[in-house]
Design a protein around this motif. Structure first.
Motif, PDB file in Angstrom:
ATOM      1  N   ARG A 174      -3.183 -19.593 -46.654  1.00  0.00           N
ATOM      2  CA  ARG A 174      -4.506 -18.973 -46.549  1.00  0.00           C
ATOM      3  C   ARG A 174      -5.401 -19.973 -45.817  1.00  0.00           C
ATOM      4  NH1 ARG A 174      -6.332 -15.409 -50.516  1.00  0.00           N
ATOM      5  NH2 ARG A 174      -4.625 -14.386 -51.586  1.00  0.00           N
ATOM      6  N   ALA A 175      -5.736 -19.662 -44.595  1.00  0.00           N
ATOM      7  CA  ALA A 175      -6.574 -20.559 -43.805  1.00  0.00           C
ATOM      8  C   ALA A 175      -7.896 -19.877 -43.498  1.00  0.00           C
ATOM      9  CB  ALA A 175      -5.860 -20.939 -42.508  1.00  0.00           C
ATOM     10  N   ASP A 176      -8.979 -20.653 -43.628  1.00  0.00           N
ATOM     11  CA  ASP A 176     -10.291 -20.139 -43.307  1.00  0.00           C
ATOM     12  C   ASP A 176     -10.358 -19.850 -41.803  1.00  0.00           C
ATOM     13  OD1 ASP A 176     -13.215 -20.091 -44.654  1.00  0.00           O
ATOM     14  OD2 ASP A 176     -13.363 -20.646 -42.540  1.00  0.00           O
ATOM     15  N   ARG A 177     -11.185 -18.911 -41.449  1.00  0.00           N
ATOM     16  CA  ARG A 177     -11.333 -18.500 -40.049  1.00  0.00           C
ATOM     17  C   ARG A 177     -11.828 -19.661 -39.177  1.00  0.00           C
ATOM     18  NH1 ARG A 177     -13.630 -13.018 -38.462  1.00  0.00           N
ATOM     19  NH2 ARG A 177     -12.973 -12.632 -40.568  1.00  0.00           N
ATOM     20  N   ALA A 178     -12.581 -20.584 -39.764  1.00  0.00           N
ATOM     21  CA  ALA A 178     -13.170 -21.679 -38.992  1.00  0.00           C
ATOM     22  C   ALA A 178     -12.228 -22.866 -38.821  1.00  0.00           C
ATOM     23  CB  ALA A 178     -14.456 -22.147 -39.678  1.00  0.00           C
ATOM     24  N   VAL A 179     -11.055 -22.848 -39.461  1.00  0.00           N
ATOM     25  CA  VAL A 179     -10.121 -23.972 -39.355  1.00  0.00           C
ATOM     26  C   VAL A 179      -9.512 -23.987 -37.953  1.00  0.00           C
ATOM     27  CG1 VAL A 179      -7.953 -24.923 -40.238  1.00  0.00           C
ATOM     28  CG2 VAL A 179      -9.591 -23.929 -41.807  1.00  0.00           C
ATOM     29  N   PRO A 180      -9.513 -25.136 -37.296  1.00  0.00           N
ATOM     30  CA  PRO A 180      -8.894 -25.205 -35.968  1.00  0.00           C
ATOM     31  C   PRO A 180      -7.401 -24.889 -36.035  1.00  0.00           C
ATOM     32  CG  PRO A 180     -10.172 -27.194 -36.430  1.00  0.00           C
ATOM     33  CD  PRO A 180     -10.124 -26.400 -37.690  1.00  0.00           C
ATOM     34  N   TYR A 181      -6.916 -24.253 -34.997  1.00  0.00           N
ATOM     35  CA  TYR A 181      -5.517 -23.853 -34.939  1.00  0.00           C
ATOM     36  C   TYR A 181      -4.587 -25.064 -35.028  1.00  0.00           C
ATOM     37  CZ  TYR A 181      -1.238 -21.654 -33.278  1.00  0.00           C
ATOM     38  OH  TYR A 181       0.037 -21.207 -33.168  1.00  0.00           O
ATOM     39  N   GLY A 182      -5.024 -26.192 -34.493  1.00  0.00           N
ATOM     40  CA  GLY A 182      -4.213 -27.410 -34.539  1.00  0.00           C
ATOM     41  C   GLY A 182      -3.928 -27.849 -35.964  1.00  0.00           C
ATOM     42  N   ARG A 183      -4.917 -27.681 -36.848  1.00  0.00           N
ATOM     43  CA  ARG A 183      -4.719 -28.064 -38.254  1.00  0.00           C
ATOM     44  C   ARG A 183      -3.704 -27.141 -38.923  1.00  0.00           C
ATOM     45  NH1 ARG A 183      -3.700 -31.304 -42.160  1.00  0.00           N
ATOM     46  NH2 ARG A 183      -4.775 -30.895 -44.106  1.00  0.00           N
ATOM     47  N   VAL A 184      -3.745 -25.860 -38.595  1.00  0.00           N
ATOM     48  CA  VAL A 184      -2.787 -24.906 -39.154  1.00  0.00           C
ATOM     49  C   VAL A 184      -1.375 -25.266 -38.701  1.00  0.00           C
ATOM     50  CG1 VAL A 184      -2.084 -22.492 -39.200  1.00  0.00           C
ATOM     51  CG2 VAL A 184      -4.504 -23.077 -39.327  1.00  0.00           C
ATOM     52  N   VAL A 185      -1.211 -25.607 -37.415  1.00  0.00           N
ATOM     53  CA  VAL A 185       0.099 -25.977 -36.883  1.00  0.00           C
ATOM     54  C   VAL A 185       0.585 -27.271 -37.523  1.00  0.00           C
ATOM     55  CG1 VAL A 185       1.300 -26.688 -34.774  1.00  0.00           C
ATOM     56  CG2 VAL A 185      -0.248 -24.740 -34.737  1.00  0.00           C
ATOM     57  N   GLU A 186      -0.328 -28.202 -37.762  1.00  0.00           N
ATOM     58  CA  GLU A 186       0.042 -29.462 -38.410  1.00  0.00           C
ATOM     59  C   GLU A 186       0.611 -29.214 -39.803  1.00  0.00           C
ATOM     60  OE1 GLU A 186      -2.263 -33.492 -39.996  1.00  0.00           O
ATOM     61  OE2 GLU A 186      -3.274 -32.122 -38.627  1.00  0.00           O
ATOM     62  N   VAL A 187      -0.034 -28.344 -40.583  1.00  0.00           N
ATOM     63  CA  VAL A 187       0.445 -28.033 -41.935  1.00  0.00           C
ATOM     64  C   VAL A 187       1.782 -27.295 -41.870  1.00  0.00           C
ATOM     65  CG1 VAL A 187      -0.080 -26.646 -43.971  1.00  0.00           C
ATOM     66  CG2 VAL A 187      -1.838 -28.084 -42.981  1.00  0.00           C
ATOM     67  N   MET A 188       1.928 -26.404 -40.890  1.00  0.00           N
ATOM     68  CA  MET A 188       3.200 -25.703 -40.731  1.00  0.00           C
ATOM     69  C   MET A 188       4.316 -26.687 -40.377  1.00  0.00           C
ATOM     70  SD  MET A 188       1.954 -22.265 -38.724  1.00  0.00           S
ATOM     71  CE  MET A 188       3.579 -21.934 -38.133  1.00  0.00           C
ATOM     72  N   GLY A 189       4.003 -27.695 -39.574  1.00  0.00           N
ATOM     73  CA  GLY A 189       4.987 -28.726 -39.237  1.00  0.00           C
ATOM     74  C   GLY A 189       5.424 -29.506 -40.454  1.00  0.00           C
ATOM     75  N   LEU A 190       4.483 -29.820 -41.359  1.00  0.00           N
ATOM     76  CA  LEU A 190       4.842 -30.509 -42.605  1.00  0.00           C
ATOM     77  C   LEU A 190       5.800 -29.661 -43.440  1.00  0.00           C
ATOM     78  CD1 LEU A 190       1.386 -32.020 -43.689  1.00  0.00           C
ATOM     79  CD2 LEU A 190       3.383 -33.249 -42.813  1.00  0.00           C
ATOM     80  N   ALA A 191       5.555 -28.361 -43.474  1.00  0.00           N
ATOM     81  CA  ALA A 191       6.435 -27.475 -44.240  1.00  0.00           C
ATOM     82  C   ALA A 191       7.830 -27.431 -43.626  1.00  0.00           C
ATOM     83  CB  ALA A 191       5.839 -26.073 -44.304  1.00  0.00           C
ATOM     84  N   HIS A 192       7.912 -27.373 -42.306  1.00  0.00           N
ATOM     85  CA  HIS A 192       9.219 -27.333 -41.640  1.00  0.00           C
ATOM     86  C   HIS A 192       9.960 -28.656 -41.799  1.00  0.00           C
ATOM     87  CE1 HIS A 192       9.249 -23.376 -39.816  1.00  0.00           C
ATOM     88  NE2 HIS A 192       7.968 -23.533 -39.521  1.00  0.00           N
ATOM     89  N   GLN A 193       9.255 -29.765 -41.754  1.00  0.00           N
ATOM     90  CA  GLN A 193       9.889 -31.064 -41.972  1.00  0.00           C
ATOM     91  C   GLN A 193      10.438 -31.171 -43.386  1.00  0.00           C
ATOM     92  OE1 GLN A 193       6.951 -33.989 -41.074  1.00  0.00           O
ATOM     93  NE2 GLN A 193       7.324 -33.939 -38.852  1.00  0.00           N
ATOM     94  N   ALA A 194       9.750 -30.534 -44.345  1.00  0.00           N
ATOM     95  CA  ALA A 194      10.218 -30.575 -45.735  1.00  0.00           C
ATOM     96  C   ALA A 194      11.431 -29.683 -45.941  1.00  0.00           C
ATOM     97  CB  ALA A 194       9.086 -30.161 -46.672  1.00  0.00           C
ATOM     98  N   GLY A 195      11.674 -28.759 -45.011  1.00  0.00           N
ATOM     99  CA  GLY A 195      12.834 -27.869 -45.146  1.00  0.00           C
ATOM    100  C   GLY A 195      12.474 -26.467 -45.586  1.00  0.00           C
ATOM    101  N   LEU A 196      11.200 -26.146 -45.574  1.00  0.00           N
ATOM    102  CA  LEU A 196      10.766 -24.799 -45.948  1.00  0.00           C
ATOM    103  C   LEU A 196      10.537 -23.988 -44.681  1.00  0.00           C
ATOM    104  CD1 LEU A 196       8.266 -25.749 -48.785  1.00  0.00           C
ATOM    105  CD2 LEU A 196      10.575 -24.847 -49.036  1.00  0.00           C
ATOM    106  N   GLN A 197      11.251 -22.882 -44.558  1.00  0.00           N
ATOM    107  CA  GLN A 197      11.183 -22.077 -43.336  1.00  0.00           C
ATOM    108  C   GLN A 197      10.371 -20.800 -43.509  1.00  0.00           C
ATOM    109  OE1 GLN A 197      12.448 -23.305 -40.537  1.00  0.00           O
ATOM    110  NE2 GLN A 197      13.087 -25.106 -41.686  1.00  0.00           N
ATOM    111  N   ARG A 198      10.111 -20.405 -44.742  1.00  0.00           N
ATOM    112  CA  ARG A 198       9.419 -19.133 -44.990  1.00  0.00           C
ATOM    113  C   ARG A 198       7.933 -19.395 -45.196  1.00  0.00           C
ATOM    114  NH1 ARG A 198      12.870 -15.439 -48.891  1.00  0.00           N
ATOM    115  NH2 ARG A 198      10.891 -14.408 -48.703  1.00  0.00           N
ATOM    116  N   ILE A 199       7.130 -18.936 -44.254  1.00  0.00           N
ATOM    117  CA  ILE A 199       5.682 -19.108 -44.341  1.00  0.00           C
ATOM    118  C   ILE A 199       5.051 -17.735 -44.134  1.00  0.00           C
ATOM    119  CG2 ILE A 199       3.629 -20.171 -43.348  1.00  0.00           C
ATOM    120  CD1 ILE A 199       5.377 -22.480 -42.439  1.00  0.00           C
ATOM    121  N   GLY A 200       4.233 -17.340 -45.081  1.00  0.00           N
ATOM    122  CA  GLY A 200       3.519 -16.071 -44.985  1.00  0.00           C
ATOM    123  C   GLY A 200       2.044 -16.337 -44.775  1.00  0.00           C
ATOM    124  N   PHE A 201       1.449 -15.649 -43.825  1.00  0.00           N
ATOM    125  CA  PHE A 201       0.021 -15.802 -43.542  1.00  0.00           C
ATOM    126  C   PHE A 201      -0.738 -14.712 -44.292  1.00  0.00           C
ATOM    127  CE2 PHE A 201       2.202 -17.722 -40.032  1.00  0.00           C
ATOM    128  CZ  PHE A 201       1.525 -18.902 -39.859  1.00  0.00           C
TER     129      PHE A 201
END
Length: 138
Positions: A105-132
């Protein structure tokens, strides 16, 4: 004038046609009743299932709620976390179950780069399922 006798009038002749309007009304009411009750009857199948050892009911899928507020701060399950803590907790969740889903759940004002950064942390941890998660359009 005669006494004792009244004249009889001829009555209506017997009707030989059936009045269909009340019949149609009753049939339409029955159709509506059947339409409403049919789904209830179809799902009300009573079974006496046998029991066996080793069977286990499938539980609800595991998920983590990850929130990015307006300033880009991460909150995992309503607890504020830093990037290092977030990576550690996501790795722990991935070790427990690879099928763990992240509900982002990301606020509308959050920069897209921050969202991608968090998604990268999830992928590095081994989690592939992300729901927006988003609100429905009005």
């Amino acid at each position: 004038m005669s006494f004792g006798r009244l004249e009889r009038t001829k009555g209506d002749p017997p009707m030989s046609e059936i009045n269909v309007t009340p019949l149609v009304d009753v049939m339409l009411v029955l159709v509506v009743i059947f339409i409403l009750t049919a789904p209830l009857l179809a799902s009300a199948i009573r079974l006496d299932l046998p029991s066996a050892e080793g069977t286990q009911a499938a539980g609800a899928p595991n998920f983590l709620t990850l929130v990015l507020d307006r300033e880009g701060r991460a909150h995992l399950d309503d607890q504020p976390v830093s990037n290092a803590q977030l990576a550690e907790r996501l790795a722990t969740a991935a070790r427990a179950s690879r099928d763990t889903e992240i509900q982002l759940r990301a606020d509308r004002a959050v920069p897209y780069g921050r969202v991608v950064e968090v998604m990268g942390l999830a992928h590095q941890a081994g989690l592939q399922r992300i729901g927006f998660v988003a609100d429905p359009a009005k």
